[in-house]
Design an enzyme around this catalytic site. Structure first.
Site, PDB file in Angstrom:
ATOM      1  N   HIS A 148       1.896   4.485  -2.514  1.00 60.02           N
ATOM      2  CA  HIS A 148       1.695   6.466  -2.568  1.00 60.02           C
ATOM      3  C   HIS A 148       3.511   6.064  -3.237  1.00 60.02           C
ATOM      4  O   HIS A 148       3.319   7.331  -4.034  1.00 60.02           O
ATOM      5  CB  HIS A 148       1.884   6.617  -1.680  1.00 60.02           C
ATOM      6  CG  HIS A 148      -0.106   6.416  -1.228  1.00 60.02           C
ATOM      7  ND1 HIS A 148      -0.720   7.285  -1.754  1.00 60.02           N
ATOM      8  CD2 HIS A 148      -0.070   5.926   0.467  1.00 60.02           C
ATOM      9  CE1 HIS A 148      -1.810   6.505  -1.117  1.00 60.02           C
ATOM     10  NE2 HIS A 148      -1.678   6.406   0.394  1.00 60.02           N
ATOM     11  N   HIS A 163       1.232  -1.484   0.038  1.00 56.48           N
ATOM     12  CA  HIS A 163      -0.246   0.170   0.280  1.00 56.48           C
ATOM     13  C   HIS A 163       1.017   1.033   0.186  1.00 56.48           C
ATOM     14  O   HIS A 163       0.904   2.507  -1.196  1.00 56.48           O
ATOM     15  CB  HIS A 163      -0.922  -0.056   1.158  1.00 56.48           C
ATOM     16  CG  HIS A 163      -1.904   0.758   1.446  1.00 56.48           C
ATOM     17  ND1 HIS A 163      -2.796   1.215   1.036  1.00 56.48           N
ATOM     18  CD2 HIS A 163      -1.241   2.139   1.994  1.00 56.48           C
ATOM     19  CE1 HIS A 163      -3.846   2.798   1.209  1.00 56.48           C
ATOM     20  NE2 HIS A 163      -2.841   3.165   1.820  1.00 56.48           N
ATOM     21  N   GLU A 164       2.185   1.307   1.201  1.00 50.50           N
ATOM     22  CA  GLU A 164       2.822   2.342   0.703  1.00 50.50           C
ATOM     23  C   GLU A 164       3.816   2.764   0.171  1.00 50.50           C
ATOM     24  O   GLU A 164       3.595   3.862  -0.715  1.00 50.50           O
ATOM     25  CB  GLU A 164       3.391   2.500   2.386  1.00 50.50           C
ATOM     26  CG  GLU A 164       2.673   2.388   3.936  1.00 50.50           C
ATOM     27  CD  GLU A 164       0.933   3.517   3.634  1.00 50.50           C
ATOM     28  OE1 GLU A 164       1.330   4.940   3.252  1.00 50.50           O
ATOM     29  OE2 GLU A 164       0.224   3.478   4.769  1.00 50.50           O
ATOM     30  N   TYR A 214     -10.770   7.043   1.623  1.00 45.92           N
ATOM     31  CA  TYR A 214     -10.723   5.493   1.756  1.00 45.92           C
ATOM     32  C   TYR A 214     -11.535   4.552   0.808  1.00 45.92           C
ATOM     33  O   TYR A 214     -11.251   3.618   1.225  1.00 45.92           O
ATOM     34  CB  TYR A 214      -9.628   5.868   2.923  1.00 45.92           C
ATOM     35  CG  TYR A 214      -8.402   5.584   3.990  1.00 45.92           C
ATOM     36  CD1 TYR A 214      -7.904   5.010   3.463  1.00 45.92           C
ATOM     37  CD2 TYR A 214      -9.078   7.002   4.599  1.00 45.92           C
ATOM     38  CE1 TYR A 214      -6.505   5.114   3.072  1.00 45.92           C
ATOM     39  CE2 TYR A 214      -7.459   7.195   4.578  1.00 45.92           C
ATOM     40  CZ  TYR A 214      -6.169   6.846   4.707  1.00 45.92           C
ATOM     41  OH  TYR A 214      -4.826   6.505   5.367  1.00 45.92           O
ATOM     42  N   GLU A 247      -5.412   7.873  -2.569  1.00 50.38           N
ATOM     43  CA  GLU A 247      -5.207   6.167  -2.313  1.00 50.38           C
ATOM     44  C   GLU A 247      -5.551   5.719  -2.781  1.00 50.38           C
ATOM     45  O   GLU A 247      -5.045   4.082  -2.798  1.00 50.38           O
ATOM     46  CB  GLU A 247      -6.491   6.455  -0.964  1.00 50.38           C
ATOM     47  CG  GLU A 247      -5.925   6.995   0.284  1.00 50.38           C
ATOM     48  CD  GLU A 247      -5.031   6.659   1.072  1.00 50.38           C
ATOM     49  OE1 GLU A 247      -4.876   5.563   1.078  1.00 50.38           O
ATOM     50  OE2 GLU A 247      -4.637   7.653   2.133  1.00 50.38           O
TER      51      GLU A 247
END
Length: 680
Positions: A473, A469-470, A611, A498
């Site tokens: 980004h 997930h990170e 989100y 997101e």
């Protein structure tokens, strides 16, 4: 996730970029002293005022070239310095550096408020807007629109006395946010447990706890807290851990309450009914009604399934203890027990296949294939801490082309940001003077366990998902191909930001990719088929409850910010909403979890719904482009070029339509949640 530390300040700061012979860019330097951090902040502010004076002086002959272009250029060149000096507060091991960084952040925020309320600057910008907007196109037009709207949303069309009130309110909000964040970062609260009270918690976790007088110190950092909530057999241990975590940083409660009231007052001064209306004007959703309709509709669809899931968990607890009362601190424990007993998902066993170092290497290899990239680890990097890893990143789809720098700061330490987030350190842009691209830098800040003497750091599968997930980004931040820093990478609408990271989470649930990612820390063998099959089947187990928990947060946020005066009984709202929406009992405990709900002071005020909102887009893209073949390079490159590289330079809906060939649909999202059958 705080996504970036980029502040839009019209300041002048000359940065000389050194280029090496192979067309890479020298990495950021991390040798600032506390004094230098404050000096740089002062210099940015001084030169910012000079720029404002310069822009104001063009009012009589204002043009894009002499008014807007200088603002854009100076936003570009100052961003990496302001981002960097304000980043230290989240990661530095030195309290002096963290304090100086926090003070610099405060100064820059205060100046940004002051600068954004200069009527003479606004008049010059407004003149260009009136005279040249229709003559511009692309990023130039979008930049002018955004800057002009920014000043109007600051109340520059209001009387002077009202503008002064707006300035004071914004400065209050800035102070509240910084203090809230600092309190979270400096939090050192903990609970002492006996070995017996920690029965069931994995030995390698307990071994990392500090010991004193036969007791073990559990902090509220995730590597300590989550295993206790997930594995401790003693319900009183789980209760103490949960309630303690919820009630930490008590001093932040009044700060959030003051912020919510101040936001309501600010919105009223600016002519909006409530703060949510003010915020959502600039988001994809546009109105509070759109958001509330989305959240309430989703709640109503999920609630019947959520009640069924709670009943199944209650039966597990009754079987083990004879007790039918199911409390919020029971949830991680019995969810995990259900995975183990009914789906044969043993998270401790599965974690043995995800040693951190190897997982990083294979995760990066997946990103390399899908997006045609290469990550080269920098040897002996000079960073803000000795544990930080640094990579140079390259495109490989045509010729090898430098992309930027990626940093991993992966382990907890005192004073460090306590969750998982991506921080944009320096945006990319095109230097208007040389026409040359300036490349970005970005960092993943996480809190995974460290290696032990006899065992490496092992990631639970949900930690692997968090990592993906990170990095989603981070890749968004690195791949931007925009003219202006203002639109680079993750600088998109907050209810879209997101989506790229949520899309990449799907790649942790594909059989082929789990085979590739995994390798037992002792034997090197991949996850066996039976464990993979069980894991994939478990993906949406208690999924309704998971999303109802997200709805608790989202509805709490919207309730705060649709209030006309901001005077809300937060204790009651937080606890009652949890029982009503998330369907778990509080057990008579009134907790103040909102005091550590950092999103509400870190940019997500009236935005936490994002989100869930952006999951609709992530699901649609994955099902349409990647579900049949997650390793599809053609789809990966199309997505990279049509979405990731565009950043915020176009309307997000236009990017989605260009990629999908149609407007996005919620069908895949509802199918993923088990609320809709797959269409034939």
């Amino acid at each position: 996730m705080p996504k970036t530390l980029f502040y839009i300040l019209p300041v002048v700061f000359a940065i000389f970029v050194y280029w090496s012979m192979d067309n890479t860019q020298q990495p950021l330097e991390w040798d600032h002293s506390p004094e230098q951090i404050l000096q740089l902040a002062d210099q940015l502010i001084t030169e910012g005022r000079e720029l404002d004076d310069l822009v104001a002086s063009t009012a009589d002959n204002a043009s894009f070239k002499n008014t807007i272009a200088p603002i854009a250029h100076l936003e570009n060149v100052q961003a990496r310095i302001s981002n960097q000096i304000t980043f230290y507060q989240h990661v530095s091991a030195s309290k002096e550096l963290r304090d100086a960084s926090n003070e610099a952040d405060k100064k820059l925020r205060e100046f940004s408020i002051e600068s954004g309320l200069r009527e003479d600057v606004y008049k010059a910008i407004h003149a260009v807007y009136e005279n040249e907007l229709d003559k511009l196109e692309g990023e130039d037009k979008r930049f002018l629109e955004k800057v002009h709207r920014q000043y109007e949303r600051n109340g520059l069309n209001k009387p002077e006395n009202v503008r002064e009130q707006i300035k004071n309110l914004k400065q209050k909000l800035s102070t509240y946010a910084l203090e809230f964040s600092k309190n979270l970062g400096e939090e050192t609260e903990h609970i002492w447990f006996t070995k017996e009270e920690l029965e069931g918690v994995p030995e390698d976790v307990v071994a990392q706890f500090e010991q004193e007088n036969g007791k073990y110190k559990m902090t509220f950092k995730y590597p300590d807290l989550f295993p206790v909530l997930k594995y401790a057999k003693n319900p009183e241990t789980r209760k103490r851990a949960f309630v303690g975590d919820q009630n930490k940083v008590k001093e932040n409660g009044p700060l959030l309450k003051q912020a919510v009231e101040t936001r309501a007052e600010l919105a009223k001064l600016l002519g909006y009914e409530n703060f949510s209306e003010y915020i959502l004007e600039e988001r994809m959703a546009k109105t509070p009604k759109t958001v509330m309709d989305f959240l309430v509709d989703l709640r109503d669809k999920l609630k019947p399934l959520g009640k069924q899931e709670i009943q199944n968990l209650e039966k597990l607890k009754q079987k083990e203890t004879g007790d039918l009362e199911y409390y919020v601190w029971d949830h991680r424990y019995y969810h995990n027990k259900m995975l183990e007993e009914q789906y044969q998902v043993d998270e401790k066993q599965i974690s043995e296949y995800f040693p951190l170092k190897q997982t990083i290497e294979r995760m990066l290899a997946i990103y390399e294939k899908i997006f045609q990239l290469r990550f080269k680890q920098v040897e002996n990097p000079k960073t803000w801490h000795s544990e930080v890893q640094q990579f140079s990143v390259w495109k490989t789809d045509s010729k090898e082309e430098f992309v930027g720098y990626l940093y991993f700061d992966l382990h907890p330490r005192e004073g460090k940001y306590g969750h998982a987030a991506n921080f944009g350190l320096a945006p990319g842009y095109i230097d208007v003077k040389t026409g040359r691209k300036v490349y970005p830098s970005t960092s993943l800040v996480c809190n995974f366990t460290r290696d032990l003497a006899k065992k490496p750091s092992l990631l639970k599968h949900d930690e692997v998902v968090t990592f993906f997930h990170e990095l989603g980004h981070g890749i968004h931040d690195l791949l931007g191909e925009t003219k202006y820093a203002r639109f680079h990478g993750t600088s998109v609408s907050w209810d879209f930001v997101e989506m790229p990271s949520q899309l990449l989470e799907y790649f942790c649930w594909s059989k082929d990719q789990l085979k590739f990612l995994s390798g037992h820390y002792e034997t090197g063998e991949a996850l066996p088929d039976n464990l993979i099959d069980s894991l994939i089947k478990s993906k949406n187990v208690n999924g309704a409850l998971f999303n109802l928990r997200q709805l608790h947060f989202g509805l709490f946020d919207m309730s705060l910010h649709t209030s006309v005066d901001g005077k809300v009984d937060m204790d009651r709202l937080w606890n009652d909403l949890r029982e009503e929406v998330a369907l778990v009992k509080n057990g008579g405990q009134t907790t103040t979890g909102y005091a550590s709900f950092g999103h509400l002071m870190g940019g997500y005020a009236s935005g936490y719904y994002g989100y869930l909102w952006s999951q609709v887009f992530a699901a649609d893209i994955f099902y349409t482009k990647f579900k049949e073949d997650p390793f599809n390079v053609k789809s990966g490159l199309e997505y990279r070029r049509k979405v990731l590289e565009k950043g915020g330079s176009q309307e997000e809906m236009d990017l989605l339509v260009d990629l999908l060939g149609r407007k996005p649909s919620s069908d895949a999202f509802l199918q993923e949640l088990g609320l809709q059958k797959a269409s034939n």
